[in-house]
Design an enzyme around this catalytic site. Sequence first.
Site, PDB file in Angstrom:
ATOM      1  N   SER A  45       0.709  -1.495  -0.230  1.00 49.54           N
ATOM      2  CA  SER A  45      -0.156   0.162   0.062  1.00 49.54           C
ATOM      3  C   SER A  45       0.943   0.892   0.200  1.00 49.54           C
ATOM      4  CB  SER A  45      -0.461  -0.133   1.073  1.00 49.54           C
ATOM      5  OG  SER A  45      -1.643  -1.102   0.888  1.00 49.54           O
ATOM      6  N   SER A  86      -8.058   0.848  -3.164  1.00 49.78           N
ATOM      7  CA  SER A  86      -8.299   0.371  -1.567  1.00 49.78           C
ATOM      8  C   SER A  86      -6.914   1.114  -1.285  1.00 49.78           C
ATOM      9  CB  SER A  86      -8.630  -0.021  -1.442  1.00 49.78           C
ATOM     10  OG  SER A  86      -7.816  -1.659  -1.840  1.00 49.78           O
ATOM     11  N   SER A  87      -5.842   0.591  -2.256  1.00 51.62           N
ATOM     12  CA  SER A  87      -4.021   0.309  -1.451  1.00 51.62           C
ATOM     13  C   SER A  87      -3.961   1.792  -1.616  1.00 51.62           C
ATOM     14  CB  SER A  87      -3.314  -0.690  -2.190  1.00 51.62           C
ATOM     15  OG  SER A  87      -4.203  -1.953  -2.165  1.00 51.62           O
ATOM     16  N   THR A  88      -4.684   2.630  -1.861  1.00 52.64           N
ATOM     17  CA  THR A  88      -3.515   3.624  -2.992  1.00 52.64           C
ATOM     18  C   THR A  88      -4.408   5.089  -2.197  1.00 52.64           C
ATOM     19  OG1 THR A  88      -4.276   3.918  -5.064  1.00 52.64           O
ATOM     20  CG2 THR A  88      -2.425   3.031  -3.909  1.00 52.64           C
ATOM     21  N   LYS A 132      -5.630   5.639   0.863  1.00 55.09           N
ATOM     22  CA  LYS A 132      -5.097   5.964   2.286  1.00 55.09           C
ATOM     23  C   LYS A 132      -4.409   6.882   3.271  1.00 55.09           C
ATOM     24  CE  LYS A 132      -4.904   0.406   2.248  1.00 55.09           C
ATOM     25  NZ  LYS A 132      -4.641  -0.424   2.339  1.00 55.09           N
ATOM     26  N   CYS A 189      -4.715   0.133   8.738  1.00 53.86           N
ATOM     27  CA  CYS A 189      -3.976  -0.410   7.478  1.00 53.86           C
ATOM     28  C   CYS A 189      -2.595  -1.724   8.271  1.00 53.86           C
ATOM     29  CB  CYS A 189      -3.586   0.265   6.232  1.00 53.86           C
ATOM     30  SG  CYS A 189      -2.503  -0.067   5.054  1.00 53.86           S
ATOM     31  N   LYS A 207     -13.602  -7.214   5.947  1.00 49.51           N
ATOM     32  CA  LYS A 207     -13.155  -8.217   4.970  1.00 49.51           C
ATOM     33  C   LYS A 207     -13.863  -9.475   4.597  1.00 49.51           C
ATOM     34  CE  LYS A 207      -9.774  -4.219   4.697  1.00 49.51           C
ATOM     35  NZ  LYS A 207     -10.274  -3.199   3.849  1.00 49.51           N
ATOM     36  N   MET A 220      -3.867  -7.474   2.215  1.00 43.80           N
ATOM     37  CA  MET A 220      -4.035  -6.957   3.234  1.00 43.80           C
ATOM     38  C   MET A 220      -3.443  -7.111   4.181  1.00 43.80           C
ATOM     39  SD  MET A 220      -7.293  -6.904   1.430  1.00 43.80           S
ATOM     40  CE  MET A 220      -8.719  -7.595   2.428  1.00 43.80           C
TER      41      MET A 220
END
Length: 392
Positions: free
Chosen positions: A19, A66-68, A70, A104, A274, A314
């Site tokens: 991430s 979703s990974s970027t 944040k 995270c 999740k 994740m």
Amino acid sequence: MSHPAQVKIPATYMRGGTSKGVFFRLQDLPASAQVPGEARDRLLLRVIGSPDPYQKQTDGMGGATSSTSKTVILAEPTVPDHDVDYLFGQVSIDKPFVDWSGNCGNLTAAVGAFAINGGFVSPERIPDNGICTVRIWQANIRKTIIAQVPITNGEVQETGDFELDGVTFPAAEVQVEFMDPADGEGAMFPTGNVQDDLDVPGLGSLRATMINAGIPTIFVDAEAIGYTGTELQDDINGNPDALAMFETIRAHGAVRMGLINHVDEAAGRQHTPKVAFVAPPADYVASSGKSIGAGDIDLLVRAMSMGKLHHAMMGTAAVAIATAAAIPGTLVNQAAGGGDRSAVTFGHPSGTLRVGAEAREVDGDWTATKAVMSRSARILMEGWVRVPGGSF
């Protein structure tokens, strides 16, 4: 008509695990954003470039996944024997909200380095060469995390030869230990069972393992929902029916876990829980083109994040996988072949990951003492991020 000038705020753009996000020190934020509330959320939304109906986040720091999408805020520790408070905000891409409901795990790998560089760790605790142990208080879920950060010549060592599937280039290894990883104040298994029958409209009754460890996670069997566990992002993310099915599972699982009272509330809580699906080992080709052999892994896991199949895994879900794998009778443990396990290597869309956990049964209830994994982290850019004045 005059318009307010842009405001510049000290910030660091970092990759942690698979991430990346924008890191702030609490004291560097504008006064109105130094406390939880609408001003903070509006600021972070504008920094990342949300809400964006085009789902590109072109006018912000986000990367439209979703990974970027944040943000991280670090502050002086509020709990004794810790170095820093770590608060994580998952920014919605196309909706105007920031989800503060979970951690995270990937960005956790960058928190230790940021804490050292940001002056949160006492200088006498930083060796000239070796490992600096950073004691992190994860404020979202109120848990302790220990990061082992490599130091060379008194500074954080970022480069190295540690390879992490899902990250293109090697870097220095950072070991992360999630202490007492059961999420929140409730039981690790909120239903009291390692497996349950979860009624899902359109699917009927699904066997599910619902666990609070690392992050609340709902595990289902891949075959039961029409998958093999070898899927890549394109197999799912372009299929609206599949995405709707996973969201339905997530909403009904969230109610069963006691996280929400009604399925309609799930739309306002995108970050947690999740949903992941598991299968026994099988050969497949990862998204990089790398061949993964069934003999290289203990099981297959695919996980959904913010409504899409994650490109790797994740970090918090990896904690859930490790913990569930260590407990006989869970779907994760069964997919891995059953028995007692202190560590597993699982296959994900980008490759493989090895994770470990310690779990034990006390008076009929399962508890975990810690989960461990290795990640890497690197500063990508540092300086100031700018947002239009009047936007928060």
